[in-house]
Design a protein around this motif. Structure first.
Motif, short mmCIF file in Angstrom:
data_model
loop_
_atom_site.label_atom_id
_atom_site.label_comp_id
_atom_site.label_asym_id
_atom_site.label_seq_id
_atom_site.Cartn_x
_atom_site.Cartn_y
_atom_site.Cartn_z
N ASN A 77 35.45 37.58 38.07
CA ASN A 77 34.78 38.33 39.13
C ASN A 77 33.61 37.55 39.71
OD1 ASN A 77 34.47 41.17 40.43
ND2 ASN A 77 32.42 40.70 39.70
N GLU A 78 32.90 36.82 38.86
CA GLU A 78 31.78 36.00 39.34
C GLU A 78 32.24 34.99 40.38
OE1 GLU A 78 30.20 34.10 35.94
OE2 GLU A 78 29.08 35.84 35.21
N GLN A 79 33.43 34.44 40.21
CA GLN A 79 33.93 33.40 41.08
C GLN A 79 34.22 33.88 42.50
OE1 GLN A 79 37.38 31.85 39.10
NE2 GLN A 79 36.24 31.16 37.30
N ARG A 80 34.30 35.21 42.67
CA ARG A 80 34.61 35.77 43.97
C ARG A 80 33.36 36.06 44.80
NH1 ARG A 80 39.89 37.41 44.45
NH2 ARG A 80 39.30 38.77 46.18
N ASP A 81 32.20 35.72 44.28
CA ASP A 81 30.96 35.95 45.01
C ASP A 81 30.95 35.19 46.33
OD1 ASP A 81 27.98 35.28 45.68
OD2 ASP A 81 27.87 36.92 44.22
N GLY A 121 46.14 43.23 40.31
CA GLY A 121 45.31 44.02 39.40
C GLY A 121 44.97 43.33 38.09
N ILE A 122 45.95 42.68 37.48
CA ILE A 122 45.70 42.05 36.19
C ILE A 122 44.73 40.89 36.34
CG2 ILE A 122 46.80 40.67 34.37
CD1 ILE A 122 49.22 42.49 34.61
N GLY A 123 44.90 40.12 37.41
CA GLY A 123 43.97 39.03 37.65
C GLY A 123 42.55 39.53 37.84
N PHE A 124 42.43 40.67 38.54
CA PHE A 124 41.11 41.25 38.81
C PHE A 124 40.45 41.77 37.53
CE2 PHE A 124 39.31 42.46 43.01
CZ PHE A 124 39.94 41.47 43.74
N LEU A 125 41.21 42.53 36.76
CA LEU A 125 40.62 43.21 35.61
C LEU A 125 40.36 42.28 34.43
CD1 LEU A 125 42.63 46.56 35.57
CD2 LEU A 125 40.26 46.22 36.28
N PHE A 126 41.33 41.40 34.15
CA PHE A 126 41.29 40.67 32.88
C PHE A 126 41.08 39.17 33.03
CE2 PHE A 126 44.58 44.14 32.44
CZ PHE A 126 43.66 45.08 32.03
N GLY A 127 41.07 38.67 34.27
CA GLY A 127 40.82 37.25 34.46
C GLY A 127 42.01 36.37 34.12
N ILE A 149 46.63 40.41 49.47
CA ILE A 149 45.51 40.31 50.41
C ILE A 149 44.22 39.93 49.69
CG2 ILE A 149 44.06 41.62 52.02
CD1 ILE A 149 46.48 43.17 52.88
N SER A 150 44.11 40.29 48.42
CA SER A 150 42.88 39.98 47.68
C SER A 150 42.64 38.48 47.53
CB SER A 150 42.91 40.65 46.30
OG SER A 150 44.02 40.19 45.54
N ASN A 151 43.66 37.66 47.80
CA ASN A 151 43.46 36.21 47.80
C ASN A 151 42.76 35.72 49.07
OD1 ASN A 151 44.62 35.58 45.30
ND2 ASN A 151 46.67 35.54 46.16
N TYR A 152 42.68 36.60 50.08
CA TYR A 152 42.15 36.20 51.37
C TYR A 152 40.96 37.04 51.82
CZ TYR A 152 46.78 34.05 51.40
OH TYR A 152 47.89 33.33 51.07
N TYR A 153 40.76 38.17 51.17
CA TYR A 153 39.66 39.07 51.51
C TYR A 153 38.83 39.36 50.27
CZ TYR A 153 40.41 40.41 56.39
OH TYR A 153 40.47 40.41 57.76
N PRO A 154 37.52 39.52 50.40
CA PRO A 154 36.66 39.83 49.25
C PRO A 154 36.87 41.26 48.78
CG PRO A 154 35.37 39.86 51.26
CD PRO A 154 36.75 39.38 51.65
#
Length: 424
Positions: free
Chosen positions: A31-35, A176-182, A245-250
């Motif tokens: 999640n930090e990396q998406r700042d 979802g899995i990428g978002f929640l668990f890295g 879309i989460s790969n292209y939008y925050p």
């Protein structure tokens, strides 16, 4: 049991997370990396625009009447995906939905709202309630999941439809899995794959595994029709590709939901039992029972997911998250379990016996009376060493989003009268 010093995830989280030397989990680090200070989101949005235009042309060359396909449930992500694709990028998508048969009144209202507000065609496959019951009971005993057909349907029927309508691009919301668990970071630019669908969302089972299982006596080949993945040849002929879309939008669920409530009238719950989040999974009548099963297997559930996300987005302290888990998750038996038991024709003992072999021994233990007891929970780790060093500052006050637009009337004589099970 070790718990993340920043959020609320335990070490036995499924799919697996890892802790670094500072005791912070991989989901928090991802999640930090998406700042926005580290990511050039404007460039990524432009990349998405070019990708959409190229696939719009491919769809036209294939003779498809649609520019792309958006798998939807009518939820907050569906509304946001539709907003971006139709209003921002001006494409004409086909909405594709799998009707698992366990619909809430609110979920049906939101699905109808999407069709009205976005003016898009909807193709919806409906599984009959007898099939839904048979699959749910079978997979409950196999993997402790009454929602296998939910995930299998929405992760397969849109791909079948892409092949049928020769529409190559399928647009999903977040991974979802990428978002929640890295499991993946932004640089991986993960896309939809059959492998991910099978291993994680379908618990490792394909239709033939169920049909060939000697314990299966009721599920037929016809029942499995919406879960049969197209062949590689069919996929290649159309050029089917699934992007997130989460790969292209925050991607920020909270902000996305706030927008679709205000702009499109997306409806939320006004109260819930097994989580404090009023806007996620509102279409699923048996979500509380699904959450309970996760708790019975691993000692944590959906409320932990929601609390951890709020902590990462700096809207909630870890202590506040733990209080939410104590209120909504710890030792909570959902009311609508009774509805499922009646629908499935099971006793509560049969239900619990079905999942006992799936309980994680690192968190559950049977006492001398045969009762299951938790060995640990996040409430025992409020003040673990390192918590203060891992803490993120609060950026905004947590807001429990509720829709001011739509509220289901409630008769206080029945706690679930606003939760009518709707099959169609």
């Amino acid at each position: 049991m070790r718990y993340c010093l920043r959020c609320c995830y335990p070490e036995n989280t499924k799919p697996s997370i890892i802790f670094d030397e500072e005791g912070i989990c991989s989901g928090c680090r991802t999640n930090e990396q998406r700042d926005k200070h580290f990511v050039d989101w404007d460039t990524k949005k432009e990349e998405l625009k070019q990708l959409l235009e190229s696939y719009k042309e491919k769809a036209r060359q294939n003779g498809s009447p649609y520019d792309c396909i958006i798998p939807i449930s009518g939820g907050k992500d569906s509304h946001y995906q539709a907003h971006l694709i139709t209003q921002v990028f001006k494409l004409k998508p086909l909405f594709v939905a799998y009707n698992h048969g366990y619909n809430s009144k609110l979920g049906m209202r939101n699905l109808s709202n999407m069709i009205e507000k976005f003016g898009c065609d909807l193709l919806r496959y409906t599984t009959n309630p007898i099939t839904a019951k048979n699959i749910s009971k079978f997979m409950l005993k196999k993997v402790g999941d009454i929602t296998w057909h939910y995930h299998a349907g929405i992760m397969t029927f849109p791909i079948q439809t892409a092949v049928r309508y020769k529409t190559p691009l399928i647009i999903w919301g977040e991974h979802g899995i990428g978002f929640l668990f890295g499991m993946y970071n932004l640089e991986d630019k993960i896309e939809f794959t059959k492998k991910h669908r099978q291993e994680h969302l379908m618990r490792g089972f394909e239709p033939e595994d169920i049909l060939e299982d000697p314990e299966n006596t009721e599920i037929t080949k016809a029942d499995m029709a919406p879960f049969n993945y197209p062949t590689d040849e069919e996929i290649d002929e159309v050029g089917v590709r699934g992007i997130y879309i989460s790969n292209y939008y925050p991607w920020n669920q909270h902000e996305n939901t706030k927008m679709v409530i205000e702009k499109y009238g997306f409806g939320t719950y006004q109260e819930r039992q097994t989580t404090f989040n009023m806007y996620e999974k509102v279409d699923d009548f048996f979500q509380d029972t699904h959450n309970y099963l996760k708790y019975l297997k691993f000692g944590y559930s959906r409320c932990t997911d929601h609390a951890s996300l709020e902590i990462r987005h700096q809207r909630m302290t870890r202590e506040e998250g733990i209080e939410m888990i104590k209120k909504h998750e710890y030792k909570i038996r959902p009311r609508n379990l009774d509805v499922f038991l009646k629908f499935a024709g099971m006793t509560e003992k049969e239900f619990l016996d079905s999942v006992d072999h799936l309980r994680d021994p690192s968190i559950w233990e049977q006492n001398t009376s045969g009762e299951w007891e938790l060995l640990d929970w996040i409430g025992n780790h409020v003040s673990d060493e390192g918590v203060e060093n891992a803490r993120l500052p609060i950026k905004e006050k947590w807001d429990n989003l509720k829709s001011p637009v739509y509220k289901i009337p409630r008769d206080n004589s029945d706690p679930y009268d606003d939760e009518e099970l709707i099959f169609l």
